[in-house]
Design a protein around this motif. Structure first.
Motif, PDB file in Angstrom:
ATOM      1  N   MET A  53     -74.992  17.843  13.474  1.00 39.92           N
ATOM      2  CA  MET A  53     -75.209  18.254  14.866  1.00 39.92           C
ATOM      3  C   MET A  53     -76.285  19.329  14.944  1.00 39.92           C
ATOM      4  O   MET A  53     -76.235  20.307  14.192  1.00 39.92           O
ATOM      5  CB  MET A  53     -73.925  18.845  15.441  1.00 39.92           C
ATOM      6  CG  MET A  53     -72.886  17.849  15.847  1.00 39.92           C
ATOM      7  SD  MET A  53     -71.489  18.794  16.496  1.00 39.92           S
ATOM      8  CE  MET A  53     -70.249  17.555  16.555  1.00 39.92           C
ATOM      9  N   PRO A  54     -77.233  19.173  15.852  1.00 40.44           N
ATOM     10  CA  PRO A  54     -78.212  20.235  16.030  1.00 40.44           C
ATOM     11  C   PRO A  54     -77.554  21.514  16.574  1.00 40.44           C
ATOM     12  O   PRO A  54     -76.477  21.447  17.185  1.00 40.44           O
ATOM     13  CB  PRO A  54     -79.199  19.651  17.052  1.00 40.44           C
ATOM     14  CG  PRO A  54     -78.567  18.446  17.611  1.00 40.44           C
ATOM     15  CD  PRO A  54     -77.431  18.029  16.751  1.00 40.44           C
ATOM     16  N   GLN A  55     -78.220  22.655  16.347  1.00 43.10           N
ATOM     17  CA  GLN A  55     -77.670  23.954  16.743  1.00 43.10           C
ATOM     18  C   GLN A  55     -77.263  23.981  18.221  1.00 43.10           C
ATOM     19  O   GLN A  55     -76.213  24.507  18.586  1.00 43.10           O
ATOM     20  CB  GLN A  55     -78.706  25.043  16.432  1.00 43.10           C
ATOM     21  CG  GLN A  55     -78.191  26.476  16.515  1.00 43.10           C
ATOM     22  CD  GLN A  55     -76.962  26.724  15.613  1.00 43.10           C
ATOM     23  OE1 GLN A  55     -76.763  26.054  14.597  1.00 43.10           O
ATOM     24  NE2 GLN A  55     -76.122  27.650  16.032  1.00 43.10           N
ATOM     25  N   GLU A  56     -78.095  23.355  19.079  1.00 44.61           N
ATOM     26  CA  GLU A  56     -77.824  23.398  20.520  1.00 44.61           C
ATOM     27  C   GLU A  56     -76.480  22.740  20.848  1.00 44.61           C
ATOM     28  O   GLU A  56     -75.692  23.223  21.672  1.00 44.61           O
ATOM     29  CB  GLU A  56     -78.958  22.683  21.267  1.00 44.61           C
ATOM     30  CG  GLU A  56     -78.868  22.877  22.772  1.00 44.61           C
ATOM     31  CD  GLU A  56     -79.964  22.125  23.521  1.00 44.61           C
ATOM     32  OE1 GLU A  56     -80.908  21.601  22.893  1.00 44.61           O
ATOM     33  OE2 GLU A  56     -79.836  22.045  24.762  1.00 44.61           O
ATOM     34  N   TRP A  57     -76.200  21.639  20.173  1.00 39.43           N
ATOM     35  CA  TRP A  57     -74.945  20.904  20.390  1.00 39.43           C
ATOM     36  C   TRP A  57     -73.762  21.775  19.932  1.00 39.43           C
ATOM     37  O   TRP A  57     -72.758  21.911  20.650  1.00 39.43           O
ATOM     38  CB  TRP A  57     -75.006  19.578  19.623  1.00 39.43           C
ATOM     39  CG  TRP A  57     -73.955  18.567  20.007  1.00 39.43           C
ATOM     40  CD1 TRP A  57     -72.840  18.780  20.766  1.00 39.43           C
ATOM     41  CD2 TRP A  57     -73.923  17.184  19.621  1.00 39.43           C
ATOM     42  NE1 TRP A  57     -72.120  17.616  20.883  1.00 39.43           N
ATOM     43  CE2 TRP A  57     -72.760  16.621  20.196  1.00 39.43           C
ATOM     44  CE3 TRP A  57     -74.751  16.369  18.860  1.00 39.43           C
ATOM     45  CZ2 TRP A  57     -72.401  15.284  20.013  1.00 39.43           C
ATOM     46  CZ3 TRP A  57     -74.401  15.034  18.687  1.00 39.43           C
ATOM     47  CH2 TRP A  57     -73.252  14.495  19.261  1.00 39.43           C
ATOM     48  N   GLU A 112     -69.075  25.256  21.149  1.00 38.97           N
ATOM     49  CA  GLU A 112     -68.365  26.459  20.712  1.00 38.97           C
ATOM     50  C   GLU A 112     -67.330  26.975  21.730  1.00 38.97           C
ATOM     51  O   GLU A 112     -66.188  27.252  21.350  1.00 38.97           O
ATOM     52  CB  GLU A 112     -69.374  27.550  20.358  1.00 38.97           C
ATOM     53  CG  GLU A 112     -68.778  28.543  19.374  1.00 38.97           C
ATOM     54  CD  GLU A 112     -69.779  29.611  18.979  1.00 38.97           C
ATOM     55  OE1 GLU A 112     -70.983  29.302  18.877  1.00 38.97           O
ATOM     56  OE2 GLU A 112     -69.321  30.752  18.800  1.00 38.97           O
ATOM     57  N   PRO A 113     -67.674  27.064  23.037  1.00 37.50           N
ATOM     58  CA  PRO A 113     -66.682  27.578  23.992  1.00 37.50           C
ATOM     59  C   PRO A 113     -65.422  26.720  24.082  1.00 37.50           C
ATOM     60  O   PRO A 113     -64.369  27.199  24.515  1.00 37.50           O
ATOM     61  CB  PRO A 113     -67.426  27.574  25.336  1.00 37.50           C
ATOM     62  CG  PRO A 113     -68.856  27.369  25.010  1.00 37.50           C
ATOM     63  CD  PRO A 113     -68.947  26.728  23.675  1.00 37.50           C
ATOM     64  N   LEU A 114     -65.529  25.438  23.700  1.00 34.56           N
ATOM     65  CA  LEU A 114     -64.355  24.556  23.782  1.00 34.56           C
ATOM     66  C   LEU A 114     -63.440  24.725  22.569  1.00 34.56           C
ATOM     67  O   LEU A 114     -62.305  24.246  22.553  1.00 34.56           O
ATOM     68  CB  LEU A 114     -64.797  23.090  23.887  1.00 34.56           C
ATOM     69  CG  LEU A 114     -65.573  22.700  25.159  1.00 34.56           C
ATOM     70  CD1 LEU A 114     -66.099  21.280  25.047  1.00 34.56           C
ATOM     71  CD2 LEU A 114     -64.679  22.839  26.395  1.00 34.56           C
ATOM     72  N   GLY A 115     -63.946  25.398  21.534  1.00 40.74           N
ATOM     73  CA  GLY A 115     -63.119  25.694  20.351  1.00 40.74           C
ATOM     74  C   GLY A 115     -62.812  24.476  19.497  1.00 40.74           C
ATOM     75  O   GLY A 115     -61.854  24.489  18.716  1.00 40.74           O
ATOM     76  N   THR A 116     -63.609  23.422  19.611  1.00 43.36           N
ATOM     77  CA  THR A 116     -63.332  22.236  18.774  1.00 43.36           C
ATOM     78  C   THR A 116     -63.964  22.416  17.389  1.00 43.36           C
ATOM     79  O   THR A 116     -64.929  23.162  17.228  1.00 43.36           O
ATOM     80  CB  THR A 116     -63.900  20.949  19.428  1.00 43.36           C
ATOM     81  OG1 THR A 116     -65.298  21.119  19.642  1.00 43.36           O
ATOM     82  CG2 THR A 116     -63.227  20.654  20.749  1.00 43.36           C
ATOM     83  N   ASP A 117     -63.405  21.738  16.397  1.00 45.19           N
ATOM     84  CA  ASP A 117     -64.018  21.724  15.064  1.00 45.19           C
ATOM     85  C   ASP A 117     -63.742  20.368  14.423  1.00 45.19           C
ATOM     86  O   ASP A 117     -63.308  19.429  15.117  1.00 45.19           O
ATOM     87  CB  ASP A 117     -63.508  22.899  14.199  1.00 45.19           C
ATOM     88  CG  ASP A 117     -62.001  22.857  14.009  1.00 45.19           C
ATOM     89  OD1 ASP A 117     -61.408  21.759  14.115  1.00 45.19           O
ATOM     90  OD2 ASP A 117     -61.393  23.912  13.751  1.00 45.19           O
ATOM     91  N   TRP A 118     -63.957  20.230  13.108  1.00 40.50           N
ATOM     92  CA  TRP A 118     -63.834  18.907  12.478  1.00 40.50           C
ATOM     93  C   TRP A 118     -62.391  18.474  12.266  1.00 40.50           C
ATOM     94  O   TRP A 118     -62.129  17.311  11.988  1.00 40.50           O
ATOM     95  CB  TRP A 118     -64.589  18.887  11.140  1.00 40.50           C
ATOM     96  CG  TRP A 118     -64.034  19.837  10.106  1.00 40.50           C
ATOM     97  CD1 TRP A 118     -64.402  21.131   9.913  1.00 40.50           C
ATOM     98  CD2 TRP A 118     -63.010  19.565   9.144  1.00 40.50           C
ATOM     99  NE1 TRP A 118     -63.660  21.696   8.903  1.00 40.50           N
ATOM    100  CE2 TRP A 118     -62.805  20.741   8.396  1.00 40.50           C
ATOM    101  CE3 TRP A 118     -62.242  18.438   8.826  1.00 40.50           C
ATOM    102  CZ2 TRP A 118     -61.858  20.838   7.369  1.00 40.50           C
ATOM    103  CZ3 TRP A 118     -61.301  18.528   7.804  1.00 40.50           C
ATOM    104  CH2 TRP A 118     -61.117  19.714   7.092  1.00 40.50           C
TER     105      TRP A 118
END
Ligand SMILES: Cc1cc2nc3c(=O)[nH]c(=O)nc-3n(C[C@H](O)[C@H](O)[C@H](O)COP(=O)(O)O)c2cc1C
Length: 221
Positions: free
Chosen positions: A98-102, A107-113
């Protein structure tokens, strides 16, 4: 090619006051729908899942081709396989694809892998779009496949919300592993992976806002 027979069609309509009341009530009810990432493991009756999918399949589609397949997974073994494959893709996406912008937008949604909900949720509905059909050994095209399947997914999310269940619209990227795990034919491409279930006891959601009407609509009176 024979035409369809045309049959009478009627539906209820309402006076202006009632129409206004219903439109407002419907918005308020829709506005309560939220994407959820914490599910209880309480099972969903199979008939409920069937009815939800039947509701989704009432969506309009290009030339009435209904170019979709809904795979309903409640098997713990298959859910585990899907979680493992999805987490593998998502780990690579979050860490290198994922590019940095994505990443900053997420980030505010707090999702991760990590995707524990793929095993906790009692059902996963995987929607496939069908770009063509094989009829008598010949390829027959479907039309507006993405638009039609997107509409069916909207109807699906509405049906889930309507019966007091919650869902996550999930797109682990790329999603090709779903074709292998679910052994789908060549003409089907994964569209959305939708975990469905009851809310976990202490479910939280990000405090997002929806755009104002003035930002999304332009009226030409
Ligand atoms: C096409 C699409 C793909 C999405 N993919 C993901 C995803 O992979 N993971 C996730 O946690 N949420 C995903 N979402 C959910 C969005 O983050 C969520 O809809 C958005 O933040 C608005 O929140 P709301 O649905 O509660 O209104 C997706 C939504 C859409 C429409």
């Amino acid at each position: 090619m024979k035409s369809y027979q045309f049959i009478p069609y009627t539906k209820e309509s309402y006076d202006e006051e009632e129409t206004l009341k219903r439109s407002k009530a419907h918005f308020e009810y829709f506005n309560k729908r939220r994407t959820v990432r914490d599910f209880s493991d309480k099972p969903i009756p199979m008939e409920v899942l069937e009815n939800i999918v039947k509701s989704a399949s009432t969506a309009p589609s290009g030339a009435n081709k209904q170019p979709w397949t809904f795979c309903i997974v409640t098997s713990a073994e298959i859910k585990k396989k899907i979680r493992e494959a999805a987490e593998k893709e998502e780990y690579d996406s979050y860490n290198s694809r994922m590019p940095q912008e994505w990443l900053e937008d997420l980030e505010p949604l707090g999702t991760d892998w990590k995707k524990p909900f793929l095993e906790t949720a009692p059902a996963l509905i995987i929607v496939f779009k069908r770009s063509y059909e094989i009829v008598n050994g010949k390829k027959k095209n479907n039309y507006y496949v993405t638009e039609s399947t997107g509409l069916a997914c909207g109807f699906l999310l509405e049906a889930i919300h309507h019966c007091g269940l919650a869902a996550l619209t999930h797109t682990p990227s790329p999603m090709n592993f779903l074709c292998t795990v679910l052994n789908r034919p060549e003409n089907e491409k994964p569209f959305l992976l939708i975990p469905v279930g009851y809310l976990a006891e202490s479910t939280t959601v990000p405090n997002i806002s929806r755009k104002d009407l003035t930002d999304i609509a332009v009226f030409y009176k």
